[in-house]
Write a protein that holds these residues in place. Structure first.
Motif, PDB file in Angstrom:
ATOM      1  N   LEU A  10       0.865  -1.179   0.000  1.00 25.68           N
ATOM      2  CA  LEU A  10       0.000   0.000   0.000  1.00 25.68           C
ATOM      3  C   LEU A  10       0.906   1.234   0.000  1.00 25.68           C
ATOM      4  CD1 LEU A  10      -2.713  -1.150   2.564  1.00 25.68           C
ATOM      5  CD2 LEU A  10      -2.861  -1.081   0.059  1.00 25.68           C
ATOM      6  N   PRO A  11       0.371   2.392  -0.388  1.00 19.97           N
ATOM      7  CA  PRO A  11       1.208   3.588  -0.412  1.00 19.97           C
ATOM      8  C   PRO A  11       1.838   3.846   0.964  1.00 19.97           C
ATOM      9  CG  PRO A  11      -0.971   4.030  -1.340  1.00 19.97           C
ATOM     10  CD  PRO A  11      -1.008   2.645  -0.796  1.00 19.97           C
ATOM     11  N   ARG A  12       3.109   4.234   0.965  1.00 19.73           N
ATOM     12  CA  ARG A  12       3.788   4.483   2.253  1.00 19.73           C
ATOM     13  C   ARG A  12       4.924   5.477   2.011  1.00 19.73           C
ATOM     14  NH1 ARG A  12       7.027  -0.369   4.198  1.00 19.73           N
ATOM     15  NH2 ARG A  12       8.706   0.860   3.296  1.00 19.73           N
ATOM     16  N   ILE A  13       4.808   6.633   2.621  1.00 12.81           N
ATOM     17  CA  ILE A  13       5.836   7.666   2.447  1.00 12.81           C
ATOM     18  C   ILE A  13       6.677   7.718   3.727  1.00 12.81           C
ATOM     19  CG2 ILE A  13       6.229  10.143   2.042  1.00 12.81           C
ATOM     20  CD1 ILE A  13       5.052   8.509  -0.372  1.00 12.81           C
ATOM     21  N   VAL A  14       7.984   7.493   3.569  1.00 10.79           N
ATOM     22  CA  VAL A  14       8.839   7.381   4.765  1.00 10.79           C
ATOM     23  C   VAL A  14       9.864   8.504   4.875  1.00 10.79           C
ATOM     24  CG1 VAL A  14       8.571   4.880   4.981  1.00 10.79           C
ATOM     25  CG2 VAL A  14      10.387   5.763   3.524  1.00 10.79           C
ATOM     26  N   THR A  15       9.958   9.356   3.864  1.00  9.36           N
ATOM     27  CA  THR A  15      10.870  10.508   3.954  1.00  9.36           C
ATOM     28  C   THR A  15      10.085  11.753   3.578  1.00  9.36           C
ATOM     29  OG1 THR A  15      11.524  10.543   1.614  1.00  9.36           O
ATOM     30  CG2 THR A  15      12.774   9.065   3.072  1.00  9.36           C
ATOM     31  N   GLU A  16      10.701  12.929   3.777  1.00  8.25           N
ATOM     32  CA  GLU A  16      10.083  14.096   3.140  1.00  8.25           C
ATOM     33  C   GLU A  16      10.223  13.871   1.639  1.00  8.25           C
ATOM     34  OE1 GLU A  16      12.233  17.750   3.499  1.00  8.25           O
ATOM     35  OE2 GLU A  16      14.124  16.817   2.969  1.00  8.25           O
ATOM     36  N   LEU A  17       9.377  14.523   0.848  1.00  6.77           N
ATOM     37  CA  LEU A  17       9.445  14.321  -0.609  1.00  6.77           C
ATOM     38  C   LEU A  17       9.873  15.605  -1.307  1.00  6.77           C
ATOM     39  CD1 LEU A  17       6.240  12.193  -1.339  1.00  6.77           C
ATOM     40  CD2 LEU A  17       8.617  11.411  -1.280  1.00  6.77           C
ATOM     41  N   PRO A  18      10.764  15.528  -2.266  1.00  5.16           N
ATOM     42  CA  PRO A  18      11.549  14.343  -2.581  1.00  5.16           C
ATOM     43  C   PRO A  18      12.534  14.022  -1.468  1.00  5.16           C
ATOM     44  CG  PRO A  18      12.303  16.244  -3.876  1.00  5.16           C
ATOM     45  CD  PRO A  18      11.091  16.696  -3.132  1.00  5.16           C
ATOM     46  N   CYS A  43       8.843  12.045  -7.616  1.00  5.40           N
ATOM     47  CA  CYS A  43       9.094  10.604  -7.555  1.00  5.40           C
ATOM     48  C   CYS A  43      10.199  10.190  -8.536  1.00  5.40           C
ATOM     49  CB  CYS A  43       7.780   9.870  -7.887  1.00  5.40           C
ATOM     50  SG  CYS A  43       7.985   8.094  -8.036  1.00  5.40           S
ATOM     51  N   VAL A  44      11.255   9.596  -8.013  1.00  4.57           N
ATOM     52  CA  VAL A  44      12.322   9.026  -8.853  1.00  4.57           C
ATOM     53  C   VAL A  44      12.246   7.513  -8.671  1.00  4.57           C
ATOM     54  CG1 VAL A  44      14.805   8.884  -9.272  1.00  4.57           C
ATOM     55  CG2 VAL A  44      13.769  11.067  -8.601  1.00  4.57           C
ATOM     56  N   ILE A  45      11.875   6.829  -9.732  1.00  7.60           N
ATOM     57  CA  ILE A  45      11.533   5.407  -9.608  1.00  7.60           C
ATOM     58  C   ILE A  45      12.781   4.525  -9.429  1.00  7.60           C
ATOM     59  CG2 ILE A  45      11.439   5.201 -12.132  1.00  7.60           C
ATOM     60  CD1 ILE A  45       9.225   3.079 -11.750  1.00  7.60           C
ATOM     61  N   ALA A  46      12.683   3.598  -8.482  1.00  6.31           N
ATOM     62  CA  ALA A  46      13.720   2.566  -8.340  1.00  6.31           C
ATOM     63  C   ALA A  46      13.202   1.256  -8.928  1.00  6.31           C
ATOM     64  CB  ALA A  46      14.076   2.369  -6.870  1.00  6.31           C
ATOM     65  N   GLN A  47      11.932   0.950  -8.635  1.00  7.51           N
ATOM     66  CA  GLN A  47      11.313  -0.235  -9.239  1.00  7.51           C
ATOM     67  C   GLN A  47       9.783  -0.109  -9.178  1.00  7.51           C
ATOM     68  OE1 GLN A  47      12.345  -3.774  -7.120  1.00  7.51           O
ATOM     69  NE2 GLN A  47      11.982  -2.893  -5.102  1.00  7.51           N
ATOM     70  N   GLY A  48       9.145  -0.874 -10.066  1.00  8.40           N
ATOM     71  CA  GLY A  48       7.691  -0.837 -10.098  1.00  8.40           C
ATOM     72  C   GLY A  48       7.152  -2.253 -10.185  1.00  8.40           C
ATOM     73  N   ALA A  49       5.983  -2.477  -9.585  1.00  7.92           N
ATOM     74  CA  ALA A  49       5.318  -3.784  -9.677  1.00  7.92           C
ATOM     75  C   ALA A  49       3.814  -3.550  -9.576  1.00  7.92           C
ATOM     76  CB  ALA A  49       5.779  -4.716  -8.563  1.00  7.92           C
ATOM     77  N   GLY A  50       3.067  -4.103 -10.519  1.00  8.28           N
ATOM     78  CA  GLY A  50       1.619  -3.893 -10.510  1.00  8.28           C
ATOM     79  C   GLY A  50       1.308  -2.409 -10.586  1.00  8.28           C
ATOM     80  N   ALA A  51       0.502  -1.933  -9.632  1.00  4.64           N
ATOM     81  CA  ALA A  51       0.109  -0.521  -9.634  1.00  4.64           C
ATOM     82  C   ALA A  51       1.050   0.337  -8.790  1.00  4.64           C
ATOM     83  CB  ALA A  51      -1.318  -0.404  -9.088  1.00  4.64           C
ATOM     84  N   MET A  52       2.109  -0.278  -8.241  1.00  8.17           N
ATOM     85  CA  MET A  52       2.927   0.409  -7.240  1.00  8.17           C
ATOM     86  C   MET A  52       4.327   0.752  -7.752  1.00  8.17           C
ATOM     87  SD  MET A  52       0.500   0.279  -5.109  1.00  8.17           S
ATOM     88  CE  MET A  52       1.234   1.155  -3.728  1.00  8.17           C
ATOM     89  N   VAL A  53       4.832   1.884  -7.257  1.00 10.79           N
ATOM     90  CA  VAL A  53       6.182   2.337  -7.592  1.00 10.79           C
ATOM     91  C   VAL A  53       6.945   2.556  -6.297  1.00 10.79           C
ATOM     92  CG1 VAL A  53       7.510   4.294  -8.478  1.00 10.79           C
ATOM     93  CG2 VAL A  53       5.459   3.544  -9.682  1.00 10.79           C
ATOM     94  N   GLU A  54       8.150   2.022  -6.234  1.00 12.25           N
ATOM     95  CA  GLU A  54       9.010   2.340  -5.088  1.00 12.25           C
ATOM     96  C   GLU A  54      10.069   3.319  -5.566  1.00 12.25           C
ATOM     97  OE1 GLU A  54      11.019  -0.980  -3.286  1.00 12.25           O
ATOM     98  OE2 GLU A  54      11.600   0.220  -1.543  1.00 12.25           O
ATOM     99  N   ASP A  55      10.279   4.401  -4.816  1.00  9.63           N
ATOM    100  CA  ASP A  55      11.267   5.380  -5.274  1.00  9.63           C
ATOM    101  C   ASP A  55      12.632   5.086  -4.673  1.00  9.63           C
ATOM    102  OD1 ASP A  55      11.482   6.544  -2.743  1.00  9.63           O
ATOM    103  OD2 ASP A  55      10.744   8.504  -3.365  1.00  9.63           O
ATOM    104  N   VAL A  56      13.623   5.911  -5.030  1.00  8.70           N
ATOM    105  CA  VAL A  56      15.005   5.626  -4.644  1.00  8.70           C
ATOM    106  C   VAL A  56      15.247   5.818  -3.144  1.00  8.70           C
ATOM    107  CG1 VAL A  56      16.079   5.967  -6.902  1.00  8.70           C
ATOM    108  CG2 VAL A  56      15.603   7.960  -5.456  1.00  8.70           C
ATOM    109  N   ASP A  57      14.248   6.354  -2.420  1.00 12.41           N
ATOM    110  CA  ASP A  57      14.381   6.516  -0.966  1.00 12.41           C
ATOM    111  C   ASP A  57      13.529   5.511  -0.200  1.00 12.41           C
ATOM    112  OD1 ASP A  57      16.060   9.061  -0.671  1.00 12.41           O
ATOM    113  OD2 ASP A  57      14.519   9.687  -2.091  1.00 12.41           O
ATOM    114  N   GLY A  58      12.886   4.588  -0.924  1.00  8.23           N
ATOM    115  CA  GLY A  58      12.056   3.589  -0.239  1.00  8.23           C
ATOM    116  C   GLY A  58      10.618   4.032  -0.031  1.00  8.23           C
TER     117      GLY A  58
END
Ligand SMILES: Cc1ncc(COP(=O)(O)O)c(C=O)c1O
Length: 456
Positions: A10-18, A43-58
């Motif tokens: 599920l969406p999860r923001i763990v740092t300030e953005l960017p 958002c700077v993409i590190a990887q994507g799966a299905g509808a979700m994107v993980e950015d370079v900061d997790g």
């Protein structure tokens, strides 16, 4: 997070953005690439799966933009990854004007089966981008009819090459870039939410049909007109569906004058609308376009586009007029073959309809809650919400939409604005989204709108 787990996250923001790592990449971006390639997301993409994107900061985002309709099958679909990897073992180039490769032919066969253009047998040619498909459709229409002019619609978006951008309504995309190719004329699109005061929807459909007749009297006479080109649901223009009764009238008008009808299904195709193409809905009513352009979700993110029409139309062009170095690249074709197989096997048209039903119900209930939400519209999983300053005045509220886009991204939801006035929010969720992800996205969007509208 590994890709397998990311798919269900599920969406999860763990740092300030960017975040710090994203900031460093964005700094390099600002220096290395032109700022005219605009981007509003942190958002700077590190990887994507299905509808979700993980950015370079997790940070994990839910992506309801999907490259603006490219990711109906989501990121990293395992079957597509496998198909492309397998093809890469053998060869990943073969220019069809030089050597023949089978993935191109196999995909053309599939497209000829599923793309509902008028007249059989059908044929399909491939290019790399949506704009290129449009260019080729125009070449085909002109070549087949021997007529020079193309009629397009206010609010249209057809791409960024010089011809396609000239066919695009919003002049902001082409400001200062002329001169443009000749022979393009623009007609009113049936934007029912903004129809003339006092008209019912039925009266407006008739009115917009008279605008078409008028264009043939005053802009481009029939014997000079090769084609009308329309998006079945205008995308960039604000997610505005062309009413079926109006399309039927347009088709009849074309037939009276030997004019071709081109459906730009670049954003609407590949299960977005609850059917493979919006033209499948039209087929139920007994009318079909002559030419269909597709791209975007066709190859799940690999560059590919297509033009499909009857063999008879293509036969009117002499050898050598169409083609190109990379068009119908084998890797892209192998991805597209799996896209079609997955849509059919996994029932993604039905899933699109299901997602649409849930999202539309939510958006309609928000209309009771937020006076700024003027209109909810769309076909299947291609839904738009138009925001206004007041219900009565319908003044476009682009500032609110820009704030929603910015704030939603901060909470882990990527959504995009659209519309001539920039006041429409578009819903283009991947069709592989889980129910839990859909609810999470709706909840973020609802709370964002609630917060921002309580301030105004
Ligand atoms: C309806 C439509 N046509 C054409 C295009 C152009 O496609 P591309 O960006 O691949 O050239 C787009 C892209 O957004 C589109 O939505």
């Amino acid at each position: 997070m590994d890709i397998k787990h990311l798919k269900d996250a599920l969406p999860r923001i763990v740092t300030e953005l960017p975040g710090p790592a994203a900031k460093a990449v964005l700094k390099r971006r600002a220096s290395a690439i032109p700022s005219t390639i605009a981007c509003v997301y942190p958002c700077v993409i590190a990887q994507g799966a299905g509808a979700m994107v993980e950015d370079v900061d997790g940070n994990i985002f839910l992506d309801w933009v999907g490259g603006v309709g490219v990711l109906n099958l989501g990121y990293s679909h395992p079957k597509i990854v496998a198909a492309v990897s397998e093809q890469a073992q053998h060869y990943f180039h073969g220019m069809m004007n030089i050597v023949t490769h089978e993935p191109y032919i196999a995909l053309a066969e599939q497209m000829n089966r599923i793309v509902p253009t008028r007249g059989t047998p059908r044929q399909t040619m491939f290019a790399n981008s949506g704009a290129e498909a449009i260019e080729n459709a125009v070449k085909l229409a002109r070549g087949a009819t021997g007529r020079p002019n193309i009629l397009v619609f206010n609010g249209a978006f057809h791409g960024r090459t010089l011809m396609a951008v000239h066919m695009t309504g919003k002049r902001a995309y082409s400001k200062g870039l002329g001169p443009f190719p000749d022979g393009v004329y623009r007609v009113d699109f049936p934007y029912l939410y903004r129809r003339p005061e006092g008209m019912s929807e039925e009266e407006a459909v008739r009115y917009y049909l008279t605008r078409l007749e008028d264009a043939l009297l005053q802009a481009s006479p029939p014997e000079q007109t090769a084609a009308f080109v329309l998006e079945p649901v205008q995308g960039e223009g604000g997610f505005i569906p062309a009413p079926f009764a109006w399309v039927e009238g347009l088709r009849a008008l074309c037939d009276r004058h030997g004019i071709l009808l081109v459906a730009d299904e670049i954003q609407t195709g590949f299960a977005r609308s609850g059917r493979m193409f919006v033209s499948d809905w039209w087929a139920d009513g007994g009318f079909a376009p002559d030419i269909i352009t597709s791209a975007k979700s066709i190859a799940a993110g690999l560059p590919l586009s297509a033009v499909t029409a009857s063999k008879e139309l293509f036969d009117s062009l002499p050898p050598g007029l169409l083609g190109g170095t990379f068009g119908g690249n084998p890797l892209a074709c192998s991805a597209a073959l799996e896209v079609i197989a997955a849509i059919e096997r996994d029932g993604l048209c039905e899933r699109s309809a299901q997602i649409a039903e849930r999202a539309r119900a939510a958006f309609l209930s928000w209309q009771d809650e937020f006076v700024q939400l003027g209109d909810v519209r769309g076909i299947g999983g291609m839904l738009g919400m138009e925001f206004v300053r007041s219900r009565a005045g319908r003044e476009p509220n682009a500032a609110l939409v820009a704030d929603i886009v910015g704030q939603a991204a901060q909470r882990g939801l990527l959504v995009e604005a659209a519309g001539i006035y920039g006041n429409v929010l578009r819903f283009l969720s991947p069709l592989v989204i889980s129910d839990a992800q859909l609810e999470a996205g709706l909840s973020i969007l609802h709370d964002t709108i609630a917060e921002l509208t309580s301030e105004t």
